[in-house]
Design a protein around this motif. Structure first.
Motif, PDB file in Angstrom:
ATOM      1  N   LYS A  20       0.816  -1.224   0.000  1.00  0.00           N
ATOM      2  CA  LYS A  20       0.000   0.000   0.000  1.00  0.00           C
ATOM      3  C   LYS A  20       0.849   1.273   0.000  1.00  0.00           C
ATOM      4  N   SER A  21       2.010   1.215   0.630  1.00  0.00           N
ATOM      5  CA  SER A  21       2.860   2.410   0.711  1.00  0.00           C
ATOM      6  C   SER A  21       3.294   2.903  -0.672  1.00  0.00           C
ATOM      7  N   PHE A  23       1.493   3.448  -3.039  1.00  0.00           N
ATOM      8  CA  PHE A  23       0.431   4.312  -3.542  1.00  0.00           C
ATOM      9  C   PHE A  23       0.096   5.414  -2.547  1.00  0.00           C
ATOM     10  N   MET A  24       1.008   5.664  -1.605  1.00  0.00           N
ATOM     11  CA  MET A  24       0.813   6.674  -0.559  1.00  0.00           C
ATOM     12  C   MET A  24       2.038   7.591  -0.540  1.00  0.00           C
ATOM     13  N   ARG A  25       2.019   8.633  -1.363  1.00  0.00           N
ATOM     14  CA  ARG A  25       3.201   9.486  -1.543  1.00  0.00           C
ATOM     15  C   ARG A  25       3.651  10.173  -0.254  1.00  0.00           C
ATOM     16  N   ASP A  26       2.730  10.478   0.634  1.00  0.00           N
ATOM     17  CA  ASP A  26       3.078  11.196   1.857  1.00  0.00           C
ATOM     18  C   ASP A  26       3.354  10.257   3.032  1.00  0.00           C
ATOM     19  N   TYR A  27       3.384   8.976   2.765  1.00  0.00           N
ATOM     20  CA  TYR A  27       3.589   7.990   3.832  1.00  0.00           C
ATOM     21  C   TYR A  27       5.076   7.688   3.980  1.00  0.00           C
ATOM     22  N   ASN A  29       7.611   5.184   4.845  1.00  0.00           N
ATOM     23  CA  ASN A  29       7.726   3.744   5.086  1.00  0.00           C
ATOM     24  C   ASN A  29       9.115   3.341   5.561  1.00  0.00           C
ATOM     25  N   PRO A  89      -0.424   1.164   8.082  1.00  0.00           N
ATOM     26  CA  PRO A  89      -1.296   1.294   6.910  1.00  0.00           C
ATOM     27  C   PRO A  89      -0.614   1.039   5.578  1.00  0.00           C
ATOM     28  N   GLY A  90       0.705   1.223   5.508  1.00  0.00           N
ATOM     29  CA  GLY A  90       1.393   1.008   4.246  1.00  0.00           C
ATOM     30  C   GLY A  90       1.853  -0.419   4.021  1.00  0.00           C
ATOM     31  N   ALA A  94      -0.748  -4.308  -2.043  1.00  0.00           N
ATOM     32  CA  ALA A  94      -1.633  -3.402  -2.797  1.00  0.00           C
ATOM     33  C   ALA A  94      -2.523  -4.224  -3.730  1.00  0.00           C
ATOM     34  N   GLU A  97      -5.086  -2.066  -5.992  1.00  0.00           N
ATOM     35  CA  GLU A  97      -4.347  -1.229  -6.934  1.00  0.00           C
ATOM     36  C   GLU A  97      -3.654  -2.050  -8.022  1.00  0.00           C
TER      37      GLU A  97
END
Length: 205
Positions: A20-21, A23-27, A29, A89-90, A94, A97
Motif C-alpha cells: 500500500k505504501s 500508492f501513498m506518496r506522503d507515507y 515507510n 497502513p502502508g 496493494a 491497486e
C-alpha cells in the motif's frame, strides 16, 4: 554464451513487495526511494494485467514484520528504518491497486529474498516454472536478491526495468547492470515483456 529466448518453458510473474505504501506518496515507510519510484510501481499493474490476460501465474509477495520487531534481524543495521511493520497502513499488499485476483498466489516473507524462509520453491516446482519475470521493489534489495537466488537455482530470470524501483537511481541502475551481467537479455522494458507474454500464449495454444 548465446542470449537465451525471452521466455523459456513456463513463465511466472513475481510481484515483489508492491504494498500500500507504493500508492501513498506522503507515507513514510522508512525506506529511501529513487525519482519515479511511485510511477514505476504503478506501471507494474500493466504486467499483472498482461499475465492475467495470457494465463500466466502471478505470485504476490509481501514483506511484513511482527509488531515486537523480533524478526528484523540485521535489516535495520543499514540505511533502512523500521518498515513493513504489521498493522501499519502502508504494509498490506496493494491488492486492489494491482488487480490481484483470488486465483493469484500470495506469500509473506520476513527477509529480502523471496526464497529465504518461504514456500516459494515448493510453489515454483508445482507450477513447473522455468522463467521468472520480476516487478516490484526495491530494485537493489529484494528484487536483486531474489533474482540472484533464482539465477543460482537455475531459473531463467527477466526484469521489467520500468516496473522496478530502487532506493536511489544509482543503486537501481547498478543492480539492473548486475542482473544483466548474470543473464544476458534479462533486463527489458515492460512493453517487450508484455509482447513476449502474448506471443508465448499464442505459441502454447
Amino acid at each position: 554464451m548465446p542470449k537465451q529466448p525471452m521466455i523459456v518453458g513456463n513463465p511466472v510473474l513475481i510481484v515483489v513487495d508492491i504494498q500500500k505504501s507504493a500508492f501513498m506518496r506522503d507515507y513514510d515507510n522508512g525506506i529511501p526511494h529513487m525519482p519515479n519510484f511511485f510511477e514505476n510501481q504503478k506501471r507494474a499493474r500493466t504486467m499483472v494485467d498482461a499475465a492475467h490476460d495470457n494465463d500466466i501465474p502471478v505470485i504476490f509477495f509481501q514483506e511484513i514484520h511482527r509488531k515486537d520487531m523480533i524478526d528484523y534481524g540485521r535489516e535495520l543495521d543499514g540505511s533502512e528504518d523500521v518498515h513493513c511493520l504489521e498493522g501499519n497502513p502502508g504494509t498490506p499488499v496493494a491488492a486492489e491497486e494491482m488487480g490481484m485476483r483470488e486465483t493469484d498466489y500470495f506469500i509473506h516473507k520476513r527477509r529480502y529474498s523471496c526464497f529465504f524462509g518461504t514456500e516459494f520453491e515448493i510453489l515454483l516446482r508445482g507450477l513447473k516454472a522455468e522463467t521468472l519475470i520480476l516487478v516490484g521493489c526495491l530494485t537493489d534489495v529484494c528484487v536483486h536478491y531474489t533474482f540472484a537466488d533464482a539465477h543460482q537455482s537455475d531459473y531463467y530470470c527477466r526484469v521489467a526495468k520500468d516496473c522496478v524501483a530502487g532506493s536511489s537511481q544509482t543503486a537501481h541502475d547498478a543492480s539492473l547492470n548486475a542482473m544483466e551481467y548474470l543473464q544476458t537479455g534479462a533486463v527489458l522494458p515492460s512493453a517487450d515483456l508484455i509482447a513476449g507474454m502474448s506471443s508465448h500464449k499464442r505459441h502454447a495454444a
